[in-house]
Design an enzyme around this catalytic site. Structure first.
Site, PDB file in Angstrom:
ATOM      1  N   GLU A  34       0.932  -1.044   0.091  1.00 23.68           N
ATOM      2  CA  GLU A  34       0.076   0.015  -0.042  1.00 23.68           C
ATOM      3  C   GLU A  34       0.791   1.312   0.118  1.00 23.68           C
ATOM      4  OE1 GLU A  34      -3.990  -1.346   2.006  1.00 23.68           O
ATOM      5  OE2 GLU A  34      -2.548  -1.202   3.370  1.00 23.68           O
TER       6      GLU A  34
ATOM      7  N   CYS B 118       3.539   8.142   1.482  1.00 23.72           N
ATOM      8  CA  CYS B 118       3.961   7.239   2.377  1.00 23.72           C
ATOM      9  C   CYS B 118       4.109   6.051   1.670  1.00 23.72           C
ATOM     10  CB  CYS B 118       3.016   6.951   3.371  1.00 23.72           C
ATOM     11  SG  CYS B 118       3.372   5.749   4.776  1.00 23.72           S
TER      12      CYS B 118
ATOM     13  N   CYS C 181       6.475  -7.559   6.789  1.00 27.18           N
ATOM     14  CA  CYS C 181       7.821  -6.899   7.744  1.00 27.18           C
ATOM     15  C   CYS C 181       8.039  -7.902   8.616  1.00 27.18           C
ATOM     16  CB  CYS C 181       7.216  -5.757   8.431  1.00 27.18           C
ATOM     17  SG  CYS C 181       8.812  -5.124   9.335  1.00 27.18           S
TER      18      CYS C 181
ATOM     19  N   CYS D  85       6.483  -6.109  15.144  1.00 30.07           N
ATOM     20  CA  CYS D  85       5.850  -5.221  16.378  1.00 30.07           C
ATOM     21  C   CYS D  85       4.430  -5.652  16.686  1.00 30.07           C
ATOM     22  CB  CYS D  85       6.079  -3.676  15.886  1.00 30.07           C
ATOM     23  SG  CYS D  85       7.657  -3.172  15.307  1.00 30.07           S
TER      24      CYS D  85
ATOM     25  N   CYS E 115       1.456  -3.414  15.228  1.00 30.31           N
ATOM     26  CA  CYS E 115       1.604  -3.024  13.631  1.00 30.31           C
ATOM     27  C   CYS E 115       0.798  -4.115  12.896  1.00 30.31           C
ATOM     28  CB  CYS E 115       2.930  -2.991  13.190  1.00 30.31           C
ATOM     29  SG  CYS E 115       3.055  -2.564  11.556  1.00 30.31           S
TER      30      CYS E 115
ATOM     31  N   CYS F  83      -1.583   5.330  10.048  1.00 32.23           N
ATOM     32  CA  CYS F  83      -0.281   4.423  10.275  1.00 32.23           C
ATOM     33  C   CYS F  83      -0.489   3.273  10.928  1.00 32.23           C
ATOM     34  CB  CYS F  83       0.381   5.353  11.436  1.00 32.23           C
ATOM     35  SG  CYS F  83       0.887   6.858  11.217  1.00 32.23           S
TER      36      CYS F  83
HETATM   37  N1  SAH Z   1       9.260  -0.033   9.821  1.00 37.75           N
HETATM   38  C1  SAH Z   1       9.437   1.223   9.812  1.00 37.75           C
HETATM   39  C2  SAH Z   1       8.515   1.889   9.031  1.00 37.75           C
HETATM   40  C3  SAH Z   1       7.325   1.617   8.784  1.00 37.75           C
HETATM   41  S1  SAH Z   1       6.028   1.723  10.115  1.00 37.75           S
HETATM   42  C4  SAH Z   1       9.237   1.757  11.517  1.00 37.75           C
HETATM   43  O1  SAH Z   1       8.840   0.812  11.958  1.00 37.75           O
HETATM   44  O2  SAH Z   1       9.640   2.712  11.784  1.00 37.75           O
HETATM   45  C5  SAH Z   1       5.771   3.605  10.293  1.00 37.75           C
HETATM   46  C6  SAH Z   1       5.209   4.060  11.700  1.00 37.75           C
HETATM   47  O3  SAH Z   1       3.913   3.528  11.915  1.00 37.75           O
HETATM   48  C7  SAH Z   1       6.190   3.441  12.897  1.00 37.75           C
HETATM   49  O4  SAH Z   1       6.509   4.515  13.665  1.00 37.75           O
HETATM   50  C8  SAH Z   1       5.033   2.610  13.505  1.00 37.75           C
HETATM   51  O5  SAH Z   1       5.706   2.575  14.804  1.00 37.75           O
HETATM   52  C9  SAH Z   1       4.055   3.169  13.290  1.00 37.75           C
HETATM   53  N2  SAH Z   1       2.756   2.250  13.529  1.00 37.75           N
HETATM   54  C10 SAH Z   1       2.717   0.868  13.337  1.00 37.75           C
HETATM   55  N3  SAH Z   1       1.634   0.384  13.523  1.00 37.75           N
HETATM   56  C11 SAH Z   1       0.985   1.584  13.998  1.00 37.75           C
HETATM   57  C12 SAH Z   1      -0.661   1.375  14.651  1.00 37.75           C
HETATM   58  N4  SAH Z   1      -1.244   0.352  14.717  1.00 37.75           N
HETATM   59  N5  SAH Z   1      -0.738   2.676  15.066  1.00 37.75           N
HETATM   60  C13 SAH Z   1      -0.203   3.636  14.920  1.00 37.75           C
HETATM   61  N6  SAH Z   1       1.038   3.875  14.466  1.00 37.75           N
HETATM   62  C14 SAH Z   1       1.541   2.416  13.865  1.00 37.75           C
HETATM   63 FE1  SF4 Z   2       7.811  -3.452  10.327  1.00 38.11          FE
HETATM   64 FE2  SF4 Z   2       5.291  -2.439  11.360  1.00 38.11          FE
HETATM   65 FE3  SF4 Z   2       7.494  -2.770  13.108  1.00 38.11          FE
HETATM   66 FE4  SF4 Z   2       7.572  -0.994  11.380  1.00 38.11          FE
HETATM   67  S1  SF4 Z   2       5.915  -0.986  13.002  1.00 38.11           S
HETATM   68  S2  SF4 Z   2       9.154  -2.472  12.029  1.00 38.11           S
HETATM   69  S3  SF4 Z   2       6.539  -2.022   9.639  1.00 38.11           S
HETATM   70  S4  SF4 Z   2       6.168  -4.656  12.291  1.00 38.11           S
END
Ligand code: SAH
Ligand code: SF4
Length: 375
Positions: A91, A104, A111, A115, A118, A344
């Site tokens: 996306e 974005c 990934c 996390c 996420c 995000c």
């Molecule tokens: N992998 C990279 C970039 C992609 S995620 C990273 O982790 O930085 C981009 C941003 O979205 C990151 O700061 C991540 O922590 C945030 N993010 C991921 N899942 C989210 C969620 N469910 N709600 C709000 N922010 C989120």
């Molecule tokens: Fe991967 Fe999502 Fe963690 Fe970013 S926030 S490193 S996209 S799992």
């Protein structure tokens, strides 16, 4: 298969064209047709000699990503789902604001970091995107919107590598794509307006500072290793102290004189006053080395499988006040495009998981439930 010219940065395209017996300036002309003007048909590149165009027809193409679908939000945000083959889709989100327009961009199909908060992380990992697939997102959106808005000037002013994936785990494809974004013959974006967001791949932060220093955002999310280990599994490999050292090393070559720390606000998990105090102690240690930084608090965008909740607004505001009082520049991120799941962490695409991430994340959650509370 034909060579996808979107895979080349300018030096790469020059080298490839020279291999065909073409002069350097011809490669620059071709590069400008593609990126500056959004032209993919060689016949329309009228100032290229016919012989060169014939060779291009035979050997190369400008291969865009097929669009699976597009959603337009009431607030102007637009999300595209692109097919990257083998059942995978990624996306890309366009976010217009008064003084800028941000794209974005995704760097991986899925990934592997996994996390807890996420949805991409919950989906698992399929594969790295190529430079062409990263760049094709910008190429397509910029030129599509120029046509739609009937504007002959640049639309996208900022790129954030905050879509699906961990960009610094796809370093070799990322850097050429960034290089094209910055090139004046292509998109001419300033280094300050291209941001790589990372969950903290320490060695690659160091390499980026040498190879292509752009603005850096680090997804911190917790002030202690115990808590961060549970939210961002990569922390077990690169704990907070090492990550902050890498941030300090990054700053001398960075285009901005601060690092942005992202902090996703999770109800009852990392949003309490003691977490804010611990964050102040970490980033402003009395008598210790500061990391020049800005804090960006991101209200969590929930999705069912996470089992987590968004912090109430009052909690986010109280958290921000503690940081501000300690002199840390702090903003709360506005949520955009949530009516189309473009906010995000809501980017889910469609991933053919080739790893065990989904099972690992579920297992980690069980461990955390037993181990809680975090302080
Ligand atoms: N992998 C990279 C970039 C992609 S995620 C990273 O982790 O930085 C981009 C941003 O979205 C990151 O700061 C991540 O922590 C945030 N993010 C991921 N899942 C989210 C969620 N469910 N709600 C709000 N922010 C989120
Ligand atoms: Fe991967 Fe999502 Fe963690 Fe970013 S926030 S490193 S996209 S799992």
């Amino acid at each position: 298969m034909k060579v996808n010219l979107l895979d080349f940065d300018l030096p790469g395209l020059i080298g490839w064209c020279e291999g065909l017996g073409e002069k350097k300036f011809r490669a620059t002309q071709l590069f400008r047709w593609m990126h500056h003007r959004g032209v993919s048909e060689f016949d329309q590149m009228t100032d290229l000699a016919r012989g060169f165009r014939d060779k291009l027809h035979q050997l190369a193409e400008v291969r865009a990503l097929p669009v699976v679908h597009r959603q337009d939000s009431a607030d102007g945000t637009i999300k595209w789902l692109f097919d990257v083959g083998d059942g995978n889709a990624v996306e890309t989100v366009f976010i217009p604001e008064d003084d800028r327009a941000t794209l974005c961009v995704s760097s991986q199909a899925g990934c592997a970091v996994g996390c807890r908060f996420c949805s991409t992380g919950h989906q698992g990992f399929s594969r790295n995107l190529s430079s062409a697939e990263i760049l094709a997102q910008l190429w397509f959106v910029e030129h599509t919107l120029r046509r739609e808005f009937t504007r002959n000037e640049r639309i996208i002013s900022n790129v954030v590598m905050m879509g699906m994936g961990e960009p610094l785990q796809n370093y070799n494809a990322l850097v050429p794509a960034l290089t094209v974004m910055l090139n004046d013959h292509a998109y001419g974006l300033s280094r300050r307006r291209v941001t790589v967001s990372t969950s903290g791949v320490v060695p690659m932060i160091d390499r980026l500072s040498q190879d292509c220093p752009v603005a850096l955002a680090v997804s911190l999310h917790a002030p202690t290793d115990v808590l961060r280990d549970s939210l961002v599994p990569l922390n077990r490999k690169y704990p907070i102290a090492e990550l902050l050292d890498a941030c300090r090393r990054y700053l001398p070559t960075a285009p901005r004189d601060f690092i942005t720390f992202e902090y996703c606000m999770l109800d009852g998990v990392n949003d309490q006053p003691e977490h804010a105090q611990a964050l102040v102690a970490l980033l402003r240690p009395p008598g210790g080395a500061h990391v020049p930084c800005k804090l960006n608090l991101i209200p969590f965008n929930p999705f069912p499988a996470s089992g987590l909740k968004r912090s109430p607004d009052a909690t986010v505001q109280a958290f921000a006040r503690v940081l501000l009082k300690a002199g840390l520049v702090t903003t709360v991120r506005k949520t955009r495009g949530d009516d189309i799941d473009a906010a995000c962490g809501q980017l889910a695409g469609d991933i053919l998981d080739r790893t065990d991430v989904q099972r690992r994340v579920a297992r980690q959650r069980t461990i955390e439930l037993v181990r809680a509370p975090h302080f």
